[in-house]
Design a protein around this motif. Structure first.
Motif, short mmCIF file in Angstrom:
data_model
loop_
_atom_site.label_atom_id
_atom_site.label_comp_id
_atom_site.label_asym_id
_atom_site.label_seq_id
_atom_site.Cartn_x
_atom_site.Cartn_y
_atom_site.Cartn_z
N TYR A 96 0.83 -1.20 0.00
CA TYR A 96 0.00 0.00 0.00
C TYR A 96 0.87 1.26 0.00
CZ TYR A 96 -4.45 -2.42 0.74
OH TYR A 96 -5.56 -3.19 0.57
N GLU A 97 2.02 1.18 0.66
CA GLU A 97 2.89 2.35 0.80
C GLU A 97 3.51 2.75 -0.54
OE1 GLU A 97 5.46 4.04 4.50
OE2 GLU A 97 5.61 1.91 4.00
N ARG A 98 3.49 1.88 -1.52
CA ARG A 98 3.97 2.25 -2.84
C ARG A 98 3.07 3.28 -3.51
NH1 ARG A 98 4.94 -3.48 -3.17
NH2 ARG A 98 7.18 -3.92 -3.05
N HIS A 99 1.83 3.43 -3.01
CA HIS A 99 0.86 4.31 -3.64
C HIS A 99 0.33 5.39 -2.70
CE1 HIS A 99 0.77 1.31 -6.87
NE2 HIS A 99 0.69 0.40 -5.92
N THR A 100 0.59 5.29 -1.41
CA THR A 100 0.14 6.30 -0.45
C THR A 100 0.98 6.16 0.81
OG1 THR A 100 -1.77 7.25 0.66
CG2 THR A 100 -1.62 4.86 0.63
N THR A 101 0.79 7.09 1.74
CA THR A 101 1.50 7.01 3.01
C THR A 101 0.74 6.10 3.97
OG1 THR A 101 2.31 9.27 2.70
CG2 THR A 101 2.43 8.36 4.93
N VAL A 102 1.45 5.17 4.60
CA VAL A 102 0.83 4.20 5.49
C VAL A 102 1.49 4.30 6.87
CG1 VAL A 102 0.35 1.75 5.92
CG2 VAL A 102 0.34 2.64 3.57
N GLU A 103 0.67 4.41 7.89
CA GLU A 103 1.14 4.39 9.28
C GLU A 103 0.75 3.04 9.88
OE1 GLU A 103 -0.81 7.69 11.04
OE2 GLU A 103 0.17 9.18 9.75
N LEU A 104 1.74 2.20 10.13
CA LEU A 104 1.51 0.84 10.61
C LEU A 104 1.81 0.75 12.11
CD1 LEU A 104 0.90 -2.17 10.13
CD2 LEU A 104 3.31 -2.46 9.51
N GLU A 105 0.90 0.11 12.85
CA GLU A 105 1.09 -0.08 14.29
C GLU A 105 0.63 -1.49 14.67
OE1 GLU A 105 -0.58 1.57 18.62
OE2 GLU A 105 -1.37 2.37 16.73
N PHE A 106 1.44 -2.16 15.48
CA PHE A 106 1.07 -3.45 16.03
C PHE A 106 0.72 -3.27 17.50
CE2 PHE A 106 3.81 -4.90 12.51
CZ PHE A 106 2.93 -5.78 11.90
N VAL A 107 -0.32 -3.98 17.92
CA VAL A 107 -0.75 -3.98 19.32
C VAL A 107 -0.65 -5.41 19.83
CG1 VAL A 107 -2.63 -3.55 20.93
CG2 VAL A 107 -2.26 -2.00 19.01
N ASP A 108 0.11 -5.61 20.91
CA ASP A 108 0.25 -6.92 21.54
C ASP A 108 -0.89 -7.10 22.54
OD1 ASP A 108 0.93 -9.23 22.93
OD2 ASP A 108 3.08 -8.85 22.71
N PRO A 109 -1.90 -7.94 22.23
CA PRO A 109 -3.03 -8.08 23.14
C PRO A 109 -2.63 -8.58 24.52
CG PRO A 109 -3.52 -9.07 21.01
CD PRO A 109 -2.05 -8.78 21.03
N GLY A 110 -1.54 -9.34 24.61
CA GLY A 110 -1.11 -9.85 25.92
C GLY A 110 -0.45 -8.79 26.77
N ARG A 111 0.39 -7.96 26.18
CA ARG A 111 1.12 -6.95 26.93
C ARG A 111 0.37 -5.63 27.03
NH1 ARG A 111 7.34 -7.59 24.60
NH2 ARG A 111 7.61 -9.80 25.18
N SER A 112 -0.49 -5.34 26.06
CA SER A 112 -1.23 -4.06 26.06
C SER A 112 -2.72 -4.35 26.00
CB SER A 112 -0.79 -3.21 24.86
OG SER A 112 0.60 -3.03 24.84
N GLN A 113 -3.23 -4.98 27.06
CA GLN A 113 -4.64 -5.38 27.08
C GLN A 113 -5.56 -4.16 27.06
OE1 GLN A 113 -5.33 -8.05 30.34
NE2 GLN A 113 -3.81 -9.56 29.65
#
Length: 426
Positions: A84-101
């Protein structure tokens, strides 16, 4: 004096030593070298429909996915975000359900793989990280600005809010999932069709349109509105659009052979390639009691969208069952479409063939979302084999004649060889 002979190691020993050398070298270089090969059919390329969608969006998109640290799907999500970033700006975030409930609960991400896609302050949830789900969510958000698809009622038309086989509730629900807002308007209870109507649907009125309804439709068309008119034999579409509607349903004598049914009024047809409505449509359409359409002389540019073979009519010309109309109106282009069948969008027939994707593409084109037509799902090339007629004939000849002959010759040669060996032994 005896000569000293040095025996060279066997080939198997040299091969073993070479294998050990390669393994040791790979182990030493592994911490310093990174190489990735992506062998899947999709790779990291988006489908054409997704690329066209991103070209219409303004501003960055965000992707938030619930996955634990070290989860193998994270690599897939990064590749997907990069595409997707080849065609627009993408802000990617991962959320760890175990550590960040707490963070996961605030976002409503309860299971691994669930995520949110955001654009211009709007967010939509997807169940698994895939191009189809992310692009559909972006498509819905881009349309969520009062894009109404309005059914005209009051004269026995098909309705979007009733669940009978005759009506079009399933089609209305599919439009809603696509980001449109389906509504029905009674012709005698409104003074005009609202300006925020993307497409007006006239779904085969069974009673004659009175003066008020005709004036309502004509005023909407004169203001540049887009119309999808579904007509049937003897329909009234020709009174407001430059098209003559046939009086009888078309019949196909090959229907019993194709569908194993006795009703020859069921037609299996292909959409005309080249029009945006047929983009991504691979399967045929199923129509019932459809009638022919004949374009008239007008300022509209009229293009066939669904045509049938000559066997459907007694004329020399192929039958035309759907037409797309375009004209220049001031600073923009106006679209209209007429289909000589209303059953193909009814609940009883919508799930057959490519009726639904074709109809969704047609509404996109009518509503000015030409760039958004098509499918976000791309099949792998190894899932389908395309053979030419000569290839099929060669394969058939090979399996029926050539292969048995080769097997018989091989068996005869083996038998003769064994017989000759027994004779020499005796």
């Amino acid at each position: 004096m005896k000569r000293l002979r040095v025996r060279m190691p066997g080939r198997w020993l040299l091969a073993a030593l070479a294998a050990v050398a390669v393994a040791v070298t790979g182990t030493l270089l592994a911490p310093r070298t990174t190489a990735v090969w992506h062998w899947t059919a999709s790779g990291t390329q988006l489908s054409e429909a997704s690329i066209r969608l991103l070209e219409t969006l303004q501003g960055p998109i965000s992707l938030t996915v619930a996955l634990p640290e070290g989860h193998p799907v994270r690599a897939h999500v990064r590749r997907l975000a990069a595409s997707y970033e080849r065609h627009t700006t993408v802000e990617l975030e991962f959320v760890d359900p175990g550590r960040s409930q707490q963070r996961a609960r605030e976002l409503g991400l309860l299971r691994d793989g669930e995520g949110l896609v955001g654009w211009q302050g709007r967010h939509e949830r997807f169940s698994t990280p895939s191009e189809a789900r992310i692009s559909r969510a972006l498509q819905r958000m881009s349309r969520r600005s009062g894009r109404y698809v309005v059914w005209l009622t009051g004269h026995g038309e098909r309705r979007p809010d009733r669940g009978t086989n005759f009506d079009m509730q399933a089609f209305a629900q599919a439009l809603e999932r696509r980001g449109y807002r389906p509504r029905s308007v009674h012709a005698k209870r409104v003074a005009s069709i609202p300006d925020n109507t993307a497409v007006l649907v006239v779904a085969a009125p069974t009673r004659h349109l009175d003066t008020a309804a005709r004036t309502l439709i004509d005023d909407y068309i004169s203001r540049g509105g887009s119309v999808l008119w579904l007509t049937e034999p003897g329909g009234q579409a020709g009174t407001l659009l430059p098209v003559a509607v046939g009086d009888a349903p078309l019949e196909d004598p090959r229907t019993p052979e194709l569908l194993d049914v006795d009703d020859t009024r069921l037609l299996v047809l292909d959409a005309e390639q080249g029009h945006p409505a047929s983009r991504g449509v691979q399967a045929p359409l199923l129509l019932s009691r459809a009638t022919s359409l004949t374009p008239g002389e007008s300022e509209w540019q009229i293009t066939p969208v669904i045509t049938g073979s000559r066997r459907l009519t007694s004329d020399e010309r192929p039958a035309t069952l759907a037409l797309a109309l375009t004209r220049q109106l001031e600073d923009r282009r106006q679209h209209a479409a007429i289909v000589g069948d209303a059953d193909f969008l009814a609940d009883a027939y919508l799930g057959n063939g490519a009726n639904l994707p074709f109809a969704l593409n047609l509404v996109d084109w009518l509503g000015g979302n030409n760039a958004l037509t098509g499918t976000f799902m791309r099949g792998a090339p190894d899932q389908r084999l395309d053979f030419r007629r000569t290839d099929v004939l060669l394969l058939g000849f090979g399996h029926i004649f050539a292969l048995p002959i080769l097997l018989a010759l091989g068996a005869a040669w083996t038998w003769r060889r064994q017989r000759g060996g027994r004779a020499s032994t005796g």
